[in-house]
Design an enzyme around this catalytic site. Structure first.
Site, short mmCIF file in Angstrom:
data_model
loop_
_atom_site.label_atom_id
_atom_site.label_comp_id
_atom_site.label_asym_id
_atom_site.label_seq_id
_atom_site.Cartn_x
_atom_site.Cartn_y
_atom_site.Cartn_z
N HIS A 168 0.82 -1.21 0.00
CA HIS A 168 0.00 0.00 0.00
C HIS A 168 0.86 1.27 0.00
CE1 HIS A 168 -3.93 -1.98 0.62
NE2 HIS A 168 -3.26 -2.86 1.33
N ASP A 181 -0.55 -5.11 6.00
CA ASP A 181 -1.54 -6.02 5.41
C ASP A 181 -1.36 -6.13 3.91
OD1 ASP A 181 -2.37 -3.26 5.26
OD2 ASP A 181 -4.29 -3.97 4.50
N GLU A 182 -1.95 -7.18 3.37
CA GLU A 182 -2.08 -7.38 1.92
C GLU A 182 -0.77 -7.13 1.17
OE1 GLU A 182 -6.76 -6.38 1.17
OE2 GLU A 182 -5.42 -4.67 1.26
N VAL A 183 0.29 -7.77 1.61
CA VAL A 183 1.60 -7.57 1.00
C VAL A 183 1.84 -8.64 -0.06
CG1 VAL A 183 4.08 -7.41 1.40
CG2 VAL A 183 2.47 -6.55 3.12
#
Length: 529
Positions: free
Chosen positions: A269, A322-324
Site C-alpha cells: 500500500h 496487510d495485503e503484501v
C-alpha cells in the site's frame, strides 16, 4: 454491629445497586446508554443565564478545554433555535441555573487508558437548582457534558430548553478504552472541515480514537518535512495536508477527548511514496511493495516517524503490514540477489521488513499497531508492544490474546462502514469478546474500531455512510455488556432519536430504515425513518 453484619449489609446494598441500575431506562433517549441511571418525572427549564461553575475543582483549565466544551454544549443544545422564551416568568423553582463541574485531576494530558468516568446529577428541588458533574479528568467531564446535552430539548411551544424527567442521577464509564473510527484520506481526499465534522460527531457518540489512514497506494497527501518530495504523490496541490494542518487536527481532536492514531501502511500500500522518490520502488515496472533491499527505504520510514513524533503524540502508531504481495521482490533482479545473499525467501523478507519498521517506531517512543496478517504469519516474532488489528474475520482475536498480545477488533463482515449492505443491527450486535472468557485475556482486547475505507467515499457522502451505523457500534464499545440489548429491535427507537439529534446538530446521519447510506423512503417525521 459485628463485622459479619456489616459485610452482609454491604453485600445487600451492592445487590440492590445492581438490581436497580437498569431501572428507569424505559423512555430514556441517551446514546450510548450509561452504566447506571435513575430519573424522575419533573420538567425543568434552562435559565437564560445558564452558566458554568467550577467550585471545588482542582482543574485550572488553563488551556480552556472545559470552557470551550461548555460553550459548545450551549450551541448544540440550542440547535440553531432562537431561545426567546422568558425564563423569568413562571415558577422560579423550575429553573436550572447552571452546571457545577468538579474535576479532581489538574492534568489534561490525553492518552490511552485515562480515566473517562463521570457522575452527573440534576436535582429537581432547591432555591437555586444547579446540576453537578464530577469527574477525575477533564475528558471524563467532556463525556458528562455530552450526556447532559442529550437530556436537553427545545420546546417549540415554550421556546425554551427543557430538561425532562428530573431528578437525574447518572454514573458512567466506558467498557473499552479504545473506541475507534478509521477515516481514509488516501483513496479520496477529505477536506479538513469535514475531518473536523467527523471528530465532532465522534465526541457526540463517545468514540475516542480517530484512526487516520493518511496515505496509501493511490496518494500521499501529507507533508513530511524530512522527505519533502513524498507528497508529490498527492492527487493535486490543493489536496494536501501540511504538518501544521495535521497538528491542528490533533489539537482539535484532543479538545474533544479524542486521540489521533496515525497510520503509514508498509511495506505494501505504498506505491505513491515512489512518485517523489522512485528509488523506493523495487523498479519502475514493479512499484510495490517498498524495496526491502534498500537502506534508503528504512531511512525514509525513520524520517516519517521522526516527524510524526513531533505531531502525533498518541501512544500508538499504526504501521499497517496487510495485503503484501511480495512478487516484486522475487522478480526484480537486485532485490532477488539481496534475498539470496541474506539467505531469505520472500516470506522471510516480509517478516524482516515489518520487524525492522517496528524497531524504528519503538526508537521514537511509539507502541505499534499492525494489521492481523503480521500476526498470522509470524506472530511469535512481533514486539510484545504490538497491538494486533483484527479485520479479516472471526477467531483471530482469540488467538491473539491467547498469545499474550493486545488486540483491536474491526472484523470486516460487521464493522466495515464501506460495506453499505451491512445494516446497523449487525454493527450493534458485533461483540469484540466473542468466545473470550478468561478475564486475563479479555483485558487484552483493548477495544474496537469501525472502518470508513474511502474507495467510494469523499466529502459528499462520508457522514451518511458513517452515521448512524458507527453510533450503533459505539454503544457496544461503551455500555456495560449486561446492559446491551440482546435484540437490536429493543434500541431502534432510541437510536432513531439519536440519529435525529445528529441531524439537528448538522451531521448528515442517514435513516435507520434500509442499509448504509440509505435515503428517506417517504415524507414523514425524522423519528419514523
Amino acid at each position: 454491629m459485628g463485622e459479619e453484619g456489616r459485610k452482609l449489609i454491604a453485600g445487600l446494598i451492592l445487590l440492590v445497586f445492581i438490581a436497580t441500575a437498569t431501572c428507569g431506562i424505559e423512555g430514556v433517549n441517551i446514546w450510548p446508554m450509561p452504566k447506571y441511571l435513575r430519573h424522575g418525572a419533573k420538567t425543568l427549564y434552562l435559565s437564560n443565564d445558564f452558566g458554568l461553575k467550577t467550585e471545588g475543582s482542582k482543574y485550572g483549565d488553563a488551556s480552556g478545554i472545559l470552557k470551550d466544551a461548555f460553550s459548545r454544549l450551549l450551541d448544540v443544545v440550542d440547535a440553531g433555535h432562537v431561545i426567546d422564551g422568558n425564563s423569568t416568568v413562571g415558577n422560579p423553582s423550575l429553573l436550572l441555573k447552571g452546571l457545577n463541574v468538579v474535576i479532581s485531576s489538574p492534568n489534561d494530558e490525553l492518552q490511552f487508558g485515562i480515566d473517562e468516568s463521570y457522575k452527573l446529577s440534576i436535582p429537581s428541588t432547591g432555591k437555586q437548582i444547579y446540576a453537578s458533574l464530577e469527574a477525575h479528568t477533564v475528558y471524563g467531564a467532556l463525556h458528562g457534558l455530552q450526556t447532559f446535552s442529550q437530556l436537553c430539548q427545545f420546546n417549540g411551544a415554550t421556546r425554551m430548553i427543557e430538561v425532562n424527567s428530573a431528578p437525574w442521577n447518572i454514573i458512567d464509564e466506558p467498557r473499552f478504552s479504545f473506541r475507534g473510527l478509521l477515516i481514509d484520506t488516501a483513496r479520496h481526499y477529505q477536506p479538513l472541515l469535514m475531518i473536523k465534522k467527523v471528530i465532532d460527531a465522534m465526541a457526540y457518540t463517545k468514540l475516542n480514537v480517530l484512526h487516520w489512514h493518511i496515505v496509501d497506494t493511490q496518494s500521499f497527501p501529507l507533508e513530511i518535512p524530512s522527505y519533502p518530495k513524498l507528497w508529490n504523490g498527492s492527487y493535486s496541490l490543493s489536496e494536501r495536508y501540511t504538518m501544521a494542518d495535521a497538528a491542528e487536527v490533533v489539537s482539535y481532536a484532543k479538545r474533544r477527548g479524542i486521540n489521533v492514531l496515525a497510520e503509514i501502511d508498509v511495506p505494501g500500500h505504498a506505491l505513491s511514496w515512489g512518485i517523489g522518490y522512485p528509488s523506493l520502488w523495487p523498479s519502475s515496472d514493479c512499484q510495490e511493495p517498498l524495496d526491502v533491499s534498500s537502506e534508503f527505504t528504512f531511512k525514509v520510514i525513520d524520517g516519517i516517524l521522526s516527524d510524526f513524533s513531533k505531531v502525533f503524540n498518541f501512544r500508538f502508531v499504526h504501521l499497517g503490514g496487510d495485503e503484501v504481495n511480495t512478487s516484486c521482490w522475487v522478480i526484480t533482479p537486485h532485490v532477488r540477489e539481496w534475498l539470496r545473499k541474506k539467505g531469505m525467501n520472500e516470506t522471510d523478507a516480509y517478516q524482516y521488513f515489518v520487524l525492522r519498521a517496528q524497531n524504528i517506531a519503538l526508537s521514537h517512543g511509539y507502541e505499534i499497531v499492525n494489521w492481523e496478517e503480521t500476526f498470522n504469519n509470524f506472530g511469535s516474532k512481533l514486539s510484545r508492544k504490538t497491538v494486533v488489528h483484527n479485520w479479516l474475520g472471526g477467531g483471530v482475536a482469540q488467538q491473539v490474546v491467547a498469545a499474550g498480545l493486545r488486540c483491536i477488533v474491526s472484523n470486516q463482515d460487521k464493522w466495515y462502514l464501506d460495506h453499505v449492505d451491512t445494516p446497523w443491527q449487525q454493527f450493534y450486535m458485533n461483540e469484540p469478546l466473542t468466545n473470550i472468557t478468561d478475564p486475563k485475556q479479555q483485558i487484552l482486547v483493548i477495544g474496537g474500531e469501525v472502518c470508513m475505507w474511502g474507495e467510494h467515499i469523499d466529502g459528499s457522502d462520508i457522514e451518511q455512510t458513517i452515521w448512524p451505523r458507527a453510533a450503533a457500534a459505539a454503544e457496544r464499545m461503551w455500555t456495560p455488556y449486561d446492559l446491551l440489548a440482546k435484540n437490536p429491535r429493543e434500541v431502534t427507537g432510541r437510536l432513531s432519536h439519536f440519529r435525529c439529534l445528529l441531524n439537528q446538530r448538522g451531521v448528515a446521519a442517514a435513516p435507520l430504515a434500509g442499509l448504509g447510506r440509505a435515503v428517506p423512503e417517504e415524507p414523514g417525521s425524522c423519528y419514523k425513518q
